[in-house]
Design a protein around this motif. Structure first.
Motif, PDB file in Angstrom:
ATOM      1  N   ALA A  91       2.108   1.835  -3.372  1.00  0.00           N
ATOM      2  CA  ALA A  91       1.044   2.315  -4.256  1.00  0.00           C
ATOM      3  C   ALA A  91       0.521   3.683  -3.834  1.00  0.00           C
ATOM      4  CB  ALA A  91      -0.113   1.317  -4.267  1.00  0.00           C
ATOM      5  N   ARG A  92       1.200   4.312  -2.882  1.00  0.00           N
ATOM      6  CA  ARG A  92       0.793   5.604  -2.339  1.00  0.00           C
ATOM      7  C   ARG A  92      -0.639   5.566  -1.822  1.00  0.00           C
ATOM      8  NH1 ARG A  92       3.786  10.274  -6.049  1.00  0.00           N
ATOM      9  NH2 ARG A  92       5.892   9.379  -5.840  1.00  0.00           N
ATOM     10  N   PHE A  93      -0.965   4.432  -1.204  1.00  0.00           N
ATOM     11  CA  PHE A  93      -2.262   4.206  -0.565  1.00  0.00           C
ATOM     12  C   PHE A  93      -3.441   4.296  -1.537  1.00  0.00           C
ATOM     13  CE2 PHE A  93       0.668   5.491   2.754  1.00  0.00           C
ATOM     14  CZ  PHE A  93       0.487   4.473   3.678  1.00  0.00           C
ATOM     15  N   ASP A  94      -3.166   4.016  -2.793  1.00  0.00           N
ATOM     16  CA  ASP A  94      -4.218   3.914  -3.802  1.00  0.00           C
ATOM     17  C   ASP A  94      -4.573   2.430  -3.940  1.00  0.00           C
ATOM     18  OD1 ASP A  94      -5.698   3.605  -6.174  1.00  0.00           O
ATOM     19  OD2 ASP A  94      -4.767   5.370  -7.085  1.00  0.00           O
ATOM     20  N   PRO A  95      -5.742   2.002  -3.432  1.00  0.00           N
ATOM     21  CA  PRO A  95      -6.060   0.572  -3.462  1.00  0.00           C
ATOM     22  C   PRO A  95      -6.175   0.007  -4.876  1.00  0.00           C
ATOM     23  CG  PRO A  95      -7.956   1.861  -2.746  1.00  0.00           C
ATOM     24  CD  PRO A  95      -6.785   2.785  -2.772  1.00  0.00           C
ATOM     25  N   ASP A  96      -6.574   0.832  -5.841  1.00  0.00           N
ATOM     26  CA  ASP A  96      -6.668   0.344  -7.217  1.00  0.00           C
ATOM     27  C   ASP A  96      -5.291  -0.009  -7.774  1.00  0.00           C
ATOM     28  OD1 ASP A  96      -9.430   0.637  -7.256  1.00  0.00           O
ATOM     29  OD2 ASP A  96      -9.344   2.673  -8.061  1.00  0.00           O
ATOM     30  N   VAL A  97      -4.307   0.838  -7.494  1.00  0.00           N
ATOM     31  CA  VAL A  97      -2.941   0.569  -7.941  1.00  0.00           C
ATOM     32  C   VAL A  97      -2.404  -0.659  -7.221  1.00  0.00           C
ATOM     33  CG1 VAL A  97      -0.571   1.452  -7.971  1.00  0.00           C
ATOM     34  CG2 VAL A  97      -2.482   2.969  -8.537  1.00  0.00           C
ATOM     35  N   HIS A  98      -2.617  -0.717  -5.920  1.00  0.00           N
ATOM     36  CA  HIS A  98      -2.184  -1.867  -5.118  1.00  0.00           C
ATOM     37  C   HIS A  98      -2.786  -3.172  -5.656  1.00  0.00           C
ATOM     38  CE1 HIS A  98      -2.131  -4.579  -1.612  1.00  0.00           C
ATOM     39  NE2 HIS A  98      -3.439  -4.619  -1.709  1.00  0.00           N
ATOM     40  N   MET A 127       0.825  -1.213   0.000  1.00  0.00           N
ATOM     41  CA  MET A 127       0.000   0.000   0.000  1.00  0.00           C
ATOM     42  C   MET A 127       0.860   1.264   0.000  1.00  0.00           C
ATOM     43  SD  MET A 127      -3.229  -0.556  -0.291  1.00  0.00           S
ATOM     44  CE  MET A 127      -4.000   0.932   0.361  1.00  0.00           C
TER      45      MET A 127
END
Length: 207
Positions: free
Chosen positions: A63-70, A60
């Motif tokens: 992914a800079r806390f972007d759940p879609d990227v994660h 996370m």
């Protein structure tokens, strides 16, 4: 105490058996999970079984806390070169252990994503009854990963095929599995539900 890890293993194995009967075209079929096809949902679910708490946190943060990227990064990491390779990897997975082994969260992920796959394909499966009931109570009681409690706030949920009631307000009734999928944010199951609370639930789910 309910053995959520053991129930997960049974549900994962049952899903793997269903997946083994799919043809190549079906692996590219749409699911109830956003814009993901069958293989993507399988890879996402498989990747979730690999997480420890610290590995999830590192992912996370990366992914800079972007759940879609994660989610996209991890499913692509799990995904094989072919659907058959993805399935072979999926057959080897263990239960989801986040946030802890004793939580029904992991089982909720397995049950919901399995239904994301099965329902559009017309596949029928009856999840473990005790496990499904625990998942329903978990989703009705808190927002965790999905805004399930918020979705059904001030609505009275009643299962027509199980001993499950939750909340107060206009009633939404139907099969327990469909109530679970509605709490998980799947508007496709609204046709399974009845009661004077359905219009409000439909509005909240974007229908």
């Amino acid at each position: 105490m309910t053995d959520f890890a053991g129930i997960q293993r049974g549900e994962l194995a049952a899903l793997a058996d269903d997946l083994g009967a799919l043809d190549p075209r079906q692996w590219r079929s749409p699911t109830l999970c956003a814009d993901w096809d069958v293989e993507e949902v399988v890879a996402h679910l498989g990747s979730a079984t690999r997480f420890t708490q610290w590995r999830w946190i590192r992912s996370m943060v990366g992914a800079r806390f972007d759940p879609d990227v994660h989610n996209r990064r991890r499913l692509e990491e799990f995904r094989g070169a072919t659907p058959q390779q993805t399935l072979e990897r999926f057959r080897q997975v263990g239960p989801i252990v986040l946030p802890v082994k004793s939580s029904p969260f992991g089982l909720s992920e397995v049950i919901v994503h399995a239904e994301d796959i099965r329902r559009p394909l017309g596949l029928r499966h009856a999840p473990d009854a005790a496990g499904l009931l625990a998942v329903a109570r978990f989703l009705a009681g808190r927002d965790f990963a999905v805004k399930s409690r918020t979705v059904v706030k001030d609505l009275a949920l009643r299962a027509t095929d199980a001993d499950f009631r939750a909340g107060t307000g206009p009633e939404v009734n139907g099969p327990l599995s469909s109530l679970v999928m509605a709490m998980a944010g799947r508007p496709a199951v609204l046709a399974d539900l009845g009661g004077d609370g359905v219009p409000e639930l439909s509005r909240r789910l974007g229908r």
